[in-house]
Design an enzyme around this catalytic site. Structure first.
Site, PDB file in Angstrom:
ATOM      1  N   SER A  24      73.567  28.985  10.706  1.00 15.33           N
ATOM      2  CA  SER A  24      73.496  27.775  11.594  1.00 15.33           C
ATOM      3  C   SER A  24      74.880  26.994  11.526  1.00 15.33           C
ATOM      4  O   SER A  24      75.354  27.865  12.338  1.00 15.33           O
ATOM      5  CB  SER A  24      72.463  26.854   9.998  1.00 15.33           C
ATOM      6  OG  SER A  24      71.813  25.476  10.887  1.00 15.33           O
ATOM      7  N   ASP A  52      62.598  28.153  16.210  1.00 16.11           N
ATOM      8  CA  ASP A  52      63.789  27.304  15.879  1.00 16.11           C
ATOM      9  C   ASP A  52      63.744  26.331  16.855  1.00 16.11           C
ATOM     10  O   ASP A  52      64.178  26.255  17.769  1.00 16.11           O
ATOM     11  CB  ASP A  52      64.674  28.344  15.471  1.00 16.11           C
ATOM     12  CG  ASP A  52      66.504  27.196  15.238  1.00 16.11           C
ATOM     13  OD1 ASP A  52      66.312  26.445  14.769  1.00 16.11           O
ATOM     14  OD2 ASP A  52      67.820  27.828  14.347  1.00 16.11           O
ATOM     15  N   HIS A 105      64.100  28.667  11.488  1.00 19.26           N
ATOM     16  CA  HIS A 105      66.107  28.624  11.934  1.00 19.26           C
ATOM     17  C   HIS A 105      65.539  29.337  10.602  1.00 19.26           C
ATOM     18  O   HIS A 105      66.441  29.077   9.025  1.00 19.26           O
ATOM     19  CB  HIS A 105      66.196  26.884  11.438  1.00 19.26           C
ATOM     20  CG  HIS A 105      67.712  26.774  11.774  1.00 19.26           C
ATOM     21  ND1 HIS A 105      68.145  27.089  12.528  1.00 19.26           N
ATOM     22  CD2 HIS A 105      68.291  26.373  10.198  1.00 19.26           C
ATOM     23  CE1 HIS A 105      69.668  26.240  12.096  1.00 19.26           C
ATOM     24  NE2 HIS A 105      69.406  26.149  11.321  1.00 19.26           N
TER      25      HIS A 105
END
Length: 676
Positions: free
Chosen positions: A500, A587, A619
């Site tokens: 991330s 995602d 994600h």
């Protein structure tokens, strides 16, 4: 990201010999910890006790997929699974207040459209309680005083905003309570399941707090929270009598304090505060709602009692259990607790605590396969940034390289800079599978809390505003320089890795400072900040302004220039070191296009890159077979780059959904999984 938020040792002959750089000699005799033991399903996790104290529950594999199990509290051996998920692991569940059902949420393939399900504990009958498409449920209110219903938020009417509904737990009937036509970011209910407050975003990136009376929101706010306080100030709950509202509040101070507000007069009193860090957690009595202890996590998480209600219990538990303690679950009668104890070198162990008898009974070990494995200590350290900020960081060293335990190896070793996501999150002390895995492979692992990390006060957090790829990145570089100066590593033997925001930091490190890192591993990291902001989920609408204020405003020319300058995509031609990218195809936060853009830009410049896509993930990688597969690729990639050791890839990618889209030949063992 979020606007306000994972056996037997292999023989030495099975290791991949990588380069002329020798593995640290003390590590040569250390067994290789199998990836399965670190990243496979836990044996048990998420243990809880039912509100009536009659049942225990936990998450454990059923046919290889994590499901919810229950057992009578008097006999754990009678545990049985009551859910039957076949593909997507269940990771979040809770007890219905009447103790008759387990309630859990799950999505499809990582799309984060979480729906709510209920399972009868006795019969095993399951119902989808929110039978909608493209809907994300929020749990707004669960009360020990009201057993037959809960409050939930649904965005099935408008994807941007959640309406409040009352859910009858026996019939599944949904009754509208408050339709969110005023663009409110969230609601606060008391223990009578009456909506008492609403939050709404402000144009400056902060929020206003409004009273709600008879399900109507007041016209004027009673509390104003500015941008600087927006991530460190929020109402957190009422006492059962409704007379006190607790806040975590940084207004008028740096670190967030625990505040008690009299709901009749509005008067506020500081309950707890710490100049080092924000109040990070609180223990409230399950029936009265009164806070009895609070936690502060600076270098390590520390619990402090308020008054005498649980003082003796915390002292008893601390005297009997090893490691850091967390009270996970309490019965309504408050006579039975589930307590977890863990240290950096030992995965969590859960215990059943009988408060009256003052007895402890082992509930389970999370990962018993790691018993006897060469796990190593984590060292909390304070690193000084170039402009004088303190970066609380965590260092783990390969086993055998630090015989005196001072947090410094006898000789420099390769290092992985492991960067947390968010960026509005933090790293903390404790057992960390990634730290243990990488240390076992021969690397020092350093996780710095850079500016914008949460938990260290609003000044540290807001110092990261508009600093993506700038001072936030400087903090990471300063952490590397600290490790080199301390003799932990060598300047030419540092990799950067993260997911991330940590993936973004990896791309930024490879593109903006290509001489600083020997290689990088990016997991679901954004490459273009403008396209990132264009594709955030609809239900993040309330936080959009805060993104703009903290990252750069794409609606202005100045903001667009700022975002482009901080986007690794536009410096992709500067990447000169090996790069591995992993991405979930579904995602909703960091769209798959974020990885595709930079891969295509590198291909256009004939720059090598290895790119792996997981069609059934979002994600990050929730399915263990996918996590193991990517980590198999990552450790063989790192071994080739840094000279550590690796368990061979073997059949791990074939067992997963992984598609190696680019660069299979660049990583030992990936060629069989290459895209045809």
């Amino acid at each position: 990201m979020r606007p306000a938020s994972f056996l037997l040792a292999a023989s030495a002959a099975a290791l991949v010999a990588i380069s002329a750089v020798a593995i640290a000699q003390p590590l040569a005799s250390v067994p290789l910890i199998p990836r399965e033991a670190l990243f496979g399903n836990p044996e048990k996790a998420g243990g809880r006790i039912s509100p009536d104290g009659q049942w225990l529950s936990w998450i454990a594999p059923r046919d290889g997929v994590l499901n919810v199990w229950v057992a009578p509290a008097s006999d754990i051996s009678k545990g049985r699974p009551i859910t039957a998920e076949k593909v997507r692991p269940i990771r979040q569940y809770f007890w219905a207040p009447d103790s008759k059902q387990i309630l859990y949420v799950n999505d499809k393939g990582g799309d984060e459209n979480f729906l709510l399900y209920g399972v009868d504990v006795v019969s095993g009958a399951e119902r989808k309680l929110t039978p909608f498409e493209k809907t994300r449920v929020q749990v707004i209110g669960v009360s020990p005083l009201i057993k037959d219903r809960i409050l939930i938020g649904l965005n099935n009417r408008d994807a941007k905003w959640h309406d409040v509904h009352s859910l009858d737990l026996a019939t599944g009937k949904l009754t509208p309570v408050l339709m969110n036509t005023g663009d409110y970011a969230g609601f606060l209910a008391d223990q009578n399941l009456i909506i008492r407050g609403a939050l709404k975003s402000r144009a400056d990136g902060g929020s206003d707090y409004f009273r709600v009376v008879e399900n109507k929101v007041d016209a004027a706010p009673t509390e104003t929270i500015t941008l600087d306080d927006s991530m460190t100030t929020q109402p957190v709950g009422y006492t059962a009598d409704g007379k006190t509202l607790y806040w975590i509040d940084s207004r008028g101070r740096n670190t967030a304090a625990l505040i008690a507000q009299d709901t009749a007069t509005g008067a506020k009193q500081v309950v707890a505060e710490d100049p080092r860090a924000d109040i990070g957690g609180a223990m409230a009595h399950p029936r009265t709602g009164r806070v009895e202890a609070y936690a502060v996590d600076y270098l390590r998480n520390e619990w402090t009692p308020i008054g005498d209600a649980v003082r003796g219990d915390l002292a008893f538990l601390k005297s009997k259990l090893q490691g850091d303690l967390t009270v996970i679950s309490r019965s309504d009668a408050d006579d039975k607790w589930v307590v977890a104890a863990s240290s950096a070198s030992e995965p969590s162990v859960s215990w059943l605590y009988d408060r009256k008898a003052k007895t402890l009974r082992k509930f389970y070990e999370t990962r018993p396969a790691l018993a006897g494995m060469p796990l190593t200590e984590m060292h909390p350290v304070e690193i000084r940034s170039r402009d004088g900020k303190t970066l609380v960081s965590y260092l783990t060293l390969p086993p055998g390289t630090d015989p005196d335990g001072d947090g410094k190896p006898n000789a420099a070793v390769p290092m992985v800079l492991l960067v947390h996501g968010g960026p509005w999150g933090r790293d903390s002390y404790g057992y960390n599978s990634f730290h243990q895995w990488l240390a076992n492979r021969g690397y020092a692992v350093l996780s710095p809390n850079f500016r914008a990390s949460t938990g260290f006060g609003k000044e540290f957090l807001t110092a990261g505003n508009l600093e993506w790829g700038r001072k936030m990145h400087d903090d990471l570089l300063d952490a590397v320089d600290w490790a080199v100066a301390r003799g932990v590593t060598s300047p030419d033997k540092v990799a950067i890795m993260g997911g991330s925001y940590g993936g973004y930091a990896t791309l930024a490190g490879m593109a903006f400072t290509p001489d600083k890192f020997a290689c990088g591993v990016d997991i679901v990291g954004p490459s273009n900040l403008q396209t990132l902001l264009k594709t955030i989920p609809a239900y993040w609408e309330s936080g959009k302004v805060q993104f703009y204020k903290r990252m750069g405003d794409p609606t202005t020319e100045e903001g667009r220039k700022l975002l482009d300058a901080a986007s690794p995509l536009y410096k992709a031609d500067q990447i000169s070191k090996p790069l591995l990218i992993g991405q979930g195809a579904n995602d909703p936060r960091v769209n798959v296009a974020e990885s595709e853009q930079i891969v295509n830009a590198m291909k256009a410049k004939h720059i090598p890159v290895t790119y792996i896509v997981f069609p059934d993930e979002g994600h990050g990688f929730a399915r263990p077979v996918n996590s193991i597969a990517f980590n198999a690729a990552a450790e063989n990639f790192l071994a080739k780059c840094l000279g550590g050791r690796a368990e061979p890839v073997g059949g791990t990618l074939a067992a997963s959904s992984a598609k190696v889209e680019e660069g299979a030949a660049l990583v030992p063992g990936l060629a069989p999984a290459a895209k045809p």
